[in-house]
Design an enzyme around this catalytic site. Structure first.
Site, PDB file in Angstrom:
ATOM      1  N   LYS A 107       0.809  -1.227   0.000  1.00 41.66           N
ATOM      2  CA  LYS A 107       0.000   0.000   0.000  1.00 41.66           C
ATOM      3  C   LYS A 107       0.845   1.282   0.000  1.00 41.66           C
ATOM      4  O   LYS A 107       0.431   2.298  -0.534  1.00 41.66           O
ATOM      5  CB  LYS A 107      -0.921   0.028   1.222  1.00 41.66           C
ATOM      6  CG  LYS A 107      -1.932  -1.102   1.256  1.00 41.66           C
ATOM      7  CD  LYS A 107      -3.284  -0.632   0.829  1.00 41.66           C
ATOM      8  CE  LYS A 107      -4.289  -1.747   0.589  1.00 41.66           C
ATOM      9  NZ  LYS A 107      -4.264  -2.865   1.520  1.00 41.66           N
ATOM     10  N   GLU A 114      -9.728   5.954   3.523  1.00 44.96           N
ATOM     11  CA  GLU A 114     -10.487   4.850   4.117  1.00 44.96           C
ATOM     12  C   GLU A 114      -9.522   3.702   4.344  1.00 44.96           C
ATOM     13  O   GLU A 114      -8.465   3.637   3.708  1.00 44.96           O
ATOM     14  CB  GLU A 114     -11.610   4.405   3.166  1.00 44.96           C
ATOM     15  CG  GLU A 114     -11.199   3.390   2.083  1.00 44.96           C
ATOM     16  CD  GLU A 114     -10.211   3.932   1.058  1.00 44.96           C
ATOM     17  OE1 GLU A 114     -10.126   5.159   0.898  1.00 44.96           O
ATOM     18  OE2 GLU A 114      -9.491   3.125   0.428  1.00 44.96           O
ATOM     19  N   SER A 152       1.718  -9.674  -0.815  1.00 46.06           N
ATOM     20  CA  SER A 152       1.249  -8.290  -0.692  1.00 46.06           C
ATOM     21  C   SER A 152       1.549  -7.678   0.669  1.00 46.06           C
ATOM     22  O   SER A 152       1.720  -6.468   0.778  1.00 46.06           O
ATOM     23  CB  SER A 152      -0.250  -8.212  -0.989  1.00 46.06           C
ATOM     24  OG  SER A 152      -0.978  -9.084  -0.144  1.00 46.06           O
TER      25      SER A 152
END
Ligand SMILES: *Cc1c(COP(=O)(O)O)cnc(C)c1O
Length: 401
Positions: A94, A116, A383
């Site tokens: 991210k 969010e 990830s």
């Protein structure tokens, strides 16, 4: 960030039939302003230099492509390689996107940042880059996720951001996104909204994909160096779809590489209790874009179920819908149970505790590896790391601290 003349989306933000800008009029100006800024900066050398400098010095890129020796031996049919996004600062992919978007926010002179978050990883990544630039930061998070990801909630607070717990709806990621959009409509003049996945209205799916594409770009040169060719398959979990899009995108025209997205099958796709819109959904509009969606006959969004907060979302990025319909990528689902089994297996075999999201990608290897022989090279996009999920898994395993 490589300009590609043939690449989508088109001028109106569509990937084939999917995408677009289905938003209140008050946001149209902000989206157009963002698009103009991005189009101007994306090929600007100073901007690119700053982006890659931050990724190197602050995030620790490039992330290694690592040979998974014991997993490879376990399946015995081909080499398994791990793209180690779990080793990034803050522990997931991210941060690639938030590093890029905070640079856009700075160029646009915005002083207030909102985001969010589901599992909390995007909230942490956003609070991290906001702290670094001294910007006010507000994170919207479903009350259910606040509870199951309490460690990340505290991390966000430590980083100086405010967490807003959202009680509406199912109190998960989609409800957090609704609240963040509401905040943005109200405060659009001074506020930059950092969306955390390849979802939302145009230009977000394009921007988030481009910033995460550094993962796929690195993979191309690492594959050449380590096994002298391109991967036979790339496997990534799909929530909104940003880690998958980032590693898939540079390979879209290399059709000899299979691209496989793994959705959250929850209790099993056939039970309806899941978060797998590409496997069991239909096109509809959610959060400003047209894409596959879990909806009932009257178009109401269905509730989702997944052990993994980061995959617990009824929609998916529009480019994945296009990749599904064109057949360029394959989308499968694995159940909570199989993901949990993989979570334990990868921890024990490789000394790497994966995020529960990532564990879905690993779980699919049970099926996938049957398709390959010993000359094949399969890449799993790791990830994120699983530290944030340890409480959840311990509870399921009946362990009390
Ligand atoms: C957020 C998250 C995901 C899911 O989001 P995508 O946009 O689908 O990548 C997957 N893995 C980890 C570790 C995450 O934090």
């Amino acid at each position: 960030m490589k300009p590609n003349k043939k690449s989508l989306p088109d001028q109106n933000g569509f990937f084939g039939d999917y995408g677009g800008k289905f938003v209140p009029e008050t946001l149209m100006f902000a989206l157009e302003q963002l698009e103009q800024t991005y189009n101007k900066l994306k090929d600007n050398n100073d901007f690119k230099k700053q982006f890659y400098k931050d990724l190197s010095e602050f995030v620790g890129r490039p992330s290694p492509l690592y040979f998974a020796q014991r997993l490879t031996k376990h399946y015995g049919t081909g080499s398994i390689w791990l793209k180690r996004e779990d080793l990034n600062h803050t522990g997931a992919h991210k941060i690639n996107n938030t590093i890029g978007q905070i640079l856009l926010a700075k160029h646009m002179g915005k002083k207030r940042i909102i985001a969010e978050t589901g599992a909390g990883q995007h909230g942490v990544a956003t609070a991290t880059v906001a702290a670094r630039l001294g910007l006010e930061c507000h994170i919207y998070m479903g009350a259910e996720d606040v509870q199951r990801q309490s460690l990340n909630v505290y991390r966000i607070k430590l980083l100086g951001a405010q967490v807003h717990s959202v009680d509406s709806g199912s109190a998960t990621l989609k409800d957090a996104l609704n609240e963040a959009l509401r905040d943005w409509v109200t405060n659009v003049d001074n506020t930059y909204y950092i969306i955390g996945s390849v979802t939302g209205p145009h230009p977000y799916p394009m921007i988030v994909r481009d910033f995460n594409s550094v993962v796929g770009e690195e993979l191309i040169s690492q594959s050449q160096d380590l096994f002298n060719g391109m991967p036979d398959a790339i496997v990534a979990c799909v929530g909104g779809g940003s880690n998958a899009m980032g590693i898939f995108y540079p390979f879209i025209n290399m059709t000899e590489t299979r691209l496989i997205g793994v959705e959250a099958g929850g209790e099993g796709v056939e039970t309806g209790e899941h978060a797998a819109p590409l496997n069991d959904g239909s096109p509809g509009v959610l959060h400003g874009a047209l894409s596959y969606l879990m909806q009932d006959d009257s178009g109401q969004v269905k509730s989702t179920k997944s052990v993994s907060a980061g995959l617990d979302y009824p929609g998916v990025g529009p480019e994945h819908s296009w990749l599904k319909d064109t057949g360029r990528a394959e989308y499968v689902a694995v159940s909570d149970g199989d993901a949990l089994k993989a979570f334990h297996q990868v921890s024990e075999f490789e000394g790497i505790i994966p995020a529960l999201e990532t564990a879905h990608a690993f779980a699919y290897l049970d099926e996938l590896m049957k398709d390959f022989n010993s000359d094949s090279n399969i890449v799993v996009n790791v990830s994120g790391r699983g530290d944030k999920d340890i409480n959840t898994v311990a509870e399921i395993d009946g362990i009390k601290f």
